[in-house]
Design a protein around this motif. Structure first.
Motif, PDB file in Angstrom:
ATOM      1  N   LEU A 104       0.828  -1.210   0.000  1.00  0.00           N
ATOM      2  CA  LEU A 104       0.000   0.000   0.000  1.00  0.00           C
ATOM      3  C   LEU A 104       0.863   1.261   0.000  1.00  0.00           C
ATOM      4  O   LEU A 104       0.582   2.228  -0.733  1.00  0.00           O
ATOM      5  CB  LEU A 104      -0.930  -0.009   1.210  1.00  0.00           C
ATOM      6  CG  LEU A 104      -2.059  -1.046   1.178  1.00  0.00           C
ATOM      7  CD1 LEU A 104      -2.812  -1.047   2.497  1.00  0.00           C
ATOM      8  CD2 LEU A 104      -3.009  -0.765   0.016  1.00  0.00           C
ATOM      9  N   TRP A 118       2.445   1.627  -3.370  1.00  0.00           N
ATOM     10  CA  TRP A 118       1.463   2.042  -4.381  1.00  0.00           C
ATOM     11  C   TRP A 118       1.221   3.543  -4.328  1.00  0.00           C
ATOM     12  O   TRP A 118       1.094   4.199  -5.373  1.00  0.00           O
ATOM     13  CB  TRP A 118       0.159   1.283  -4.142  1.00  0.00           C
ATOM     14  CG  TRP A 118      -0.968   1.701  -5.034  1.00  0.00           C
ATOM     15  CD1 TRP A 118      -1.051   1.549  -6.394  1.00  0.00           C
ATOM     16  CD2 TRP A 118      -2.156   2.381  -4.629  1.00  0.00           C
ATOM     17  NE1 TRP A 118      -2.237   2.081  -6.867  1.00  0.00           N
ATOM     18  CE2 TRP A 118      -2.940   2.595  -5.798  1.00  0.00           C
ATOM     19  CE3 TRP A 118      -2.659   2.812  -3.395  1.00  0.00           C
ATOM     20  CZ2 TRP A 118      -4.170   3.232  -5.762  1.00  0.00           C
ATOM     21  CZ3 TRP A 118      -3.890   3.440  -3.367  1.00  0.00           C
ATOM     22  CH2 TRP A 118      -4.630   3.644  -4.538  1.00  0.00           C
ATOM     23  N   ARG A 119       1.192   4.087  -3.118  1.00  0.00           N
ATOM     24  CA  ARG A 119       0.920   5.526  -2.969  1.00  0.00           C
ATOM     25  C   ARG A 119       2.178   6.366  -3.192  1.00  0.00           C
ATOM     26  O   ARG A 119       2.069   7.540  -3.578  1.00  0.00           O
ATOM     27  CB  ARG A 119       0.360   5.805  -1.571  1.00  0.00           C
ATOM     28  CG  ARG A 119      -0.985   5.147  -1.309  1.00  0.00           C
ATOM     29  CD  ARG A 119      -1.627   5.694  -0.059  1.00  0.00           C
ATOM     30  NE  ARG A 119      -1.901   7.124  -0.184  1.00  0.00           N
ATOM     31  CZ  ARG A 119      -2.474   7.853   0.766  1.00  0.00           C
ATOM     32  NH1 ARG A 119      -2.849   7.282   1.907  1.00  0.00           N
ATOM     33  NH2 ARG A 119      -2.688   9.142   0.588  1.00  0.00           N
TER      34      ARG A 119
END
Length: 275
Positions: free
Chosen positions: A94, A97-98
């Protein structure tokens, strides 16, 4: 493991080894021009630990439901390693991904950290398996002053709790062990006070209104020295052959007690209901 006055469990040492390896990798890559992943690593570790705790609580919910506040007491070492590893991986994905700039250094740090934790944990497991010390040829005393042979505890799965009346965590976990002794006759529970007299122990039990069986006094700390114990409470899980199968350092909850008992469950005789 004991580092001076500090006693650390093998699981905690393995985790610390992994964290140090991950942070060292992050620092090495940052010095070579990659983005700094130090702070994100701590966030990922926290989420992984949270996931490991929640999964452990879910797995042992009937025990935690009887003692809800013990959910917050992470000193009972109640964590699910697999869930924690998966939590770390998901959190890292996560974050990557960001923040695309963190993907490569974060992936390298997380992979090396997980590998280092696994290696240290496996090494600790192998060393523990090889050090399944037999019950020692020692004599302790009971509360009536009679001699008790420790070797005679063979033949039945046994839990030996090393404790002292001045020890706060020992006092807090005592009702859990007393209840287990009443409800689990297939397991022998032994309470070996360390360094105190029979009179002191008897006075404590009377004041706390505790009725226990197999209470022994070890005034010279013979069991602590034999099993290399430096912190209390420490609970030893002995199989029916008299071999040490597991050690839990620190306060036990109902859940962690049930978890550790599973590891000597194969040596338990079948219950009457199962015959």
């Amino acid at each position: 493991m004991n580092l001076g006055p500090l006693a650390l469990s093998s699981g905690l040492l393995a985790l610390l080894f992994g964290v140090i390896a991950a942070l060292a990798t992050a620092g090495f890559l940052h010095r070579r021009g990659y983005a700094d992943t130090g702070n994100p690593l701590f966030l990922i570790l926290g989420l992984g630990l949270l996931g490991a705790r929640l999964a452990y609580v879910a797995g042992w919910w009937p025990q935690y439901a009887q003692q809800p506040l013990s959910i917050l007491n992470i000193r009972d070492h109640g964590f699910d390693p697999l869930a924690g590893t998966l939590g770390v991986i998901v959190a890292a994905l996560l974050v990557g991904w960001r923040r695309p700039s963190l993907r490569r250094p974060l992936a390298a740090s997380v992979v090396i950290g997980i590998a280092a934790t696994g290696f240290a944990g496996l090494l600790a497991y192998k060393l523990t398996a090889q050090a399944q010390a037999p019950l020692p040829a020692l004599q302790l005393g009971d509360l009536d002053g009679r001699a008790a042979d420790v070797e005679s505890l063979r033949g039945q799965p046994t839990v030996i709790n090393l404790w002292a009346t001045w020890c706060g965590p020992c006092r807090r976990e005592m009702p859990v062990l007393a209840e287990a002794q009443r409800t689990m006759p297939q397991v022998r529970f032994v309470f070996a006070d360390q360094g105190e007299s029979a009179a002191t122990v008897r006075q404590f039990l009377q004041a706390q209104q505790l009725t226990l069986q197999h209470v022994l006094t070890d005034e010279n700390l013979q069991l602590s020295n034999y099993y290399n114990v430096r912190g209390y409470p420490t609970t030893l899980f002995i199989d029916a052959r008299g071999r040490l199968r597991d050690t839990h350092m620190g306060e036990l909850s109902r859940a962690t007690l049930a978890d550790r008992l599973q590891r000597i469950e194969a040596d338990m005789p079948p219950s009457p209901a199962g015959r």
